[in-house]
Scaffold this motif. Structure first.
Motif, mmCIF file in Angstrom:
data_model
loop_
_atom_site.group_PDB
_atom_site.id
_atom_site.type_symbol
_atom_site.label_atom_id
_atom_site.label_comp_id
_atom_site.label_asym_id
_atom_site.label_seq_id
_atom_site.Cartn_x
_atom_site.Cartn_y
_atom_site.Cartn_z
ATOM 1 N N ASN A 1 0.861 -1.181 0.000
ATOM 2 C CA ASN A 1 0.000 0.000 0.000
ATOM 3 C C ASN A 1 0.898 1.231 0.000
ATOM 4 O OD1 ASN A 1 -2.331 -1.542 0.239
ATOM 5 N ND2 ASN A 1 -2.309 -1.448 2.461
ATOM 6 N N ILE A 2 0.573 2.216 -0.835
ATOM 7 C CA ILE A 2 1.354 3.445 -0.944
ATOM 8 C C ILE A 2 0.404 4.636 -0.827
ATOM 9 C CG2 ILE A 2 2.928 4.788 -2.381
ATOM 10 C CD1 ILE A 2 3.369 2.178 -4.005
ATOM 11 N N THR A 3 0.762 5.614 0.020
ATOM 12 C CA THR A 3 -0.022 6.835 0.166
ATOM 13 C C THR A 3 0.882 8.036 -0.064
ATOM 14 O OG1 THR A 3 -1.400 5.747 1.837
ATOM 15 C CG2 THR A 3 -1.523 8.160 1.699
ATOM 16 N N PRO A 4 0.670 8.787 -1.152
ATOM 17 C CA PRO A 4 1.497 9.962 -1.419
ATOM 18 C C PRO A 4 1.336 11.013 -0.320
ATOM 19 C CG PRO A 4 0.175 9.408 -3.354
ATOM 20 C CD PRO A 4 -0.321 8.581 -2.212
ATOM 21 N N ILE A 5 2.391 11.765 -0.062
ATOM 22 C CA ILE A 5 2.367 12.865 0.895
ATOM 23 C C ILE A 5 2.446 14.169 0.098
ATOM 24 C CG2 ILE A 5 3.582 13.986 2.817
ATOM 25 C CD1 ILE A 5 4.704 11.185 3.507
ATOM 26 N N GLY A 6 1.589 15.118 0.434
ATOM 27 C CA GLY A 6 1.584 16.396 -0.274
ATOM 28 C C GLY A 6 0.594 16.385 -1.412
ATOM 29 N N LYS A 7 1.047 16.705 -2.618
ATOM 30 C CA LYS A 7 0.176 16.742 -3.794
ATOM 31 C C LYS A 7 -0.205 15.341 -4.248
ATOM 32 C CE LYS A 7 2.058 21.009 -5.649
ATOM 33 N NZ LYS A 7 2.695 21.659 -6.802
ATOM 34 N N ALA A 8 -1.363 15.261 -4.908
ATOM 35 C CA ALA A 8 -1.787 13.988 -5.493
ATOM 36 C C ALA A 8 -0.751 13.556 -6.530
ATOM 37 C CB ALA A 8 -3.148 14.133 -6.140
ATOM 38 N N THR A 9 -0.347 12.311 -6.448
ATOM 39 C CA THR A 9 0.685 11.770 -7.324
ATOM 40 C C THR A 9 0.308 10.361 -7.727
ATOM 41 O OG1 THR A 9 2.356 13.027 -6.119
ATOM 42 C CG2 THR A 9 3.143 11.256 -7.487
ATOM 43 N N LYS A 10 0.527 10.027 -8.985
ATOM 44 C CA LYS A 10 0.311 8.656 -9.432
ATOM 45 C C LYS A 10 1.539 7.838 -9.050
ATOM 46 C CE LYS A 10 -2.596 9.857 -13.339
ATOM 47 N NZ LYS A 10 -2.733 9.813 -14.800
ATOM 48 N N LEU A 11 1.389 6.987 -8.047
ATOM 49 C CA LEU A 11 2.450 6.073 -7.634
ATOM 50 C C LEU A 11 1.973 4.651 -7.855
ATOM 51 C CD1 LEU A 11 3.578 7.654 -4.238
ATOM 52 C CD2 LEU A 11 4.639 7.924 -6.480
ATOM 53 N N TYR A 12 2.890 3.767 -8.202
ATOM 54 C CA TYR A 12 2.528 2.373 -8.405
ATOM 55 C C TYR A 12 3.721 1.482 -8.084
ATOM 56 C CZ TYR A 12 4.992 3.097 -12.835
ATOM 57 O OH TYR A 12 5.932 3.397 -13.775
ATOM 58 N N VAL A 13 3.444 0.206 -7.847
ATOM 59 C CA VAL A 13 4.497 -0.779 -7.602
ATOM 60 C C VAL A 13 5.018 -1.222 -8.961
ATOM 61 C CG1 VAL A 13 5.046 -3.041 -6.654
ATOM 62 C CG2 VAL A 13 3.490 -1.520 -5.427
ATOM 63 N N LYS A 14 6.255 -0.901 -9.225
ATOM 64 C CA LYS A 14 6.880 -1.247 -10.506
ATOM 65 C C LYS A 14 7.350 -2.701 -10.496
ATOM 66 C CE LYS A 14 10.119 0.859 -13.729
ATOM 67 N NZ LYS A 14 11.044 1.988 -13.923
ATOM 68 N N SER A 15 7.946 -3.123 -9.372
ATOM 69 C CA SER A 15 8.390 -4.512 -9.254
ATOM 70 C C SER A 15 8.625 -4.869 -7.796
ATOM 71 C CB SER A 15 9.673 -4.749 -10.060
ATOM 72 O OG SER A 15 10.735 -3.998 -9.522
#
Length: 83
Positions: free
Chosen positions: A32-46
């Motif tokens: 699980n990933i939660t960006p801090i600050g501005k909305a950001t597209k984050l994903y698990v690459k590997s």
């Protein structure tokens, strides 16, 4: 029957603890990933080599993370459904 590690990072690589290598079933890892600050597209690459690589649409990232996995040294948890 499960373990987890959590934290805060600005790195695109989450290094998992050394003891995870023999402790967890690698096929059961969930991140699980939660960006801090501005909305950001984050994903698990590997996931591999005892680390998780994060991808995203911005250069500088900061996020909270939780990595869950099932233990490899115990039987899978069987949940009984009341009947």
């Amino acid at each position: 029957n499960g373990v987890y590690v959590r934290g805060r990072s600005t790195s695109r690589t989450i290094e998992l603890p050394a003891y995870w290598t023999g402790l967890v079933d690698e096929d059961s890892i969930t991140v699980n990933i939660t960006p801090i600050g501005k909305a950001t597209k984050l994903y698990v690459k590997s996931i591999g080599e005892n680390s998780v690589t994060i991808g995203g649409d911005r250069g500088q990232i900061e996020f909270f993370y939780t990595v869950f996995a099932e233990r490899a040294d115990t039987d899978k948890l069987t949940v009984e459904i009341p009947g």
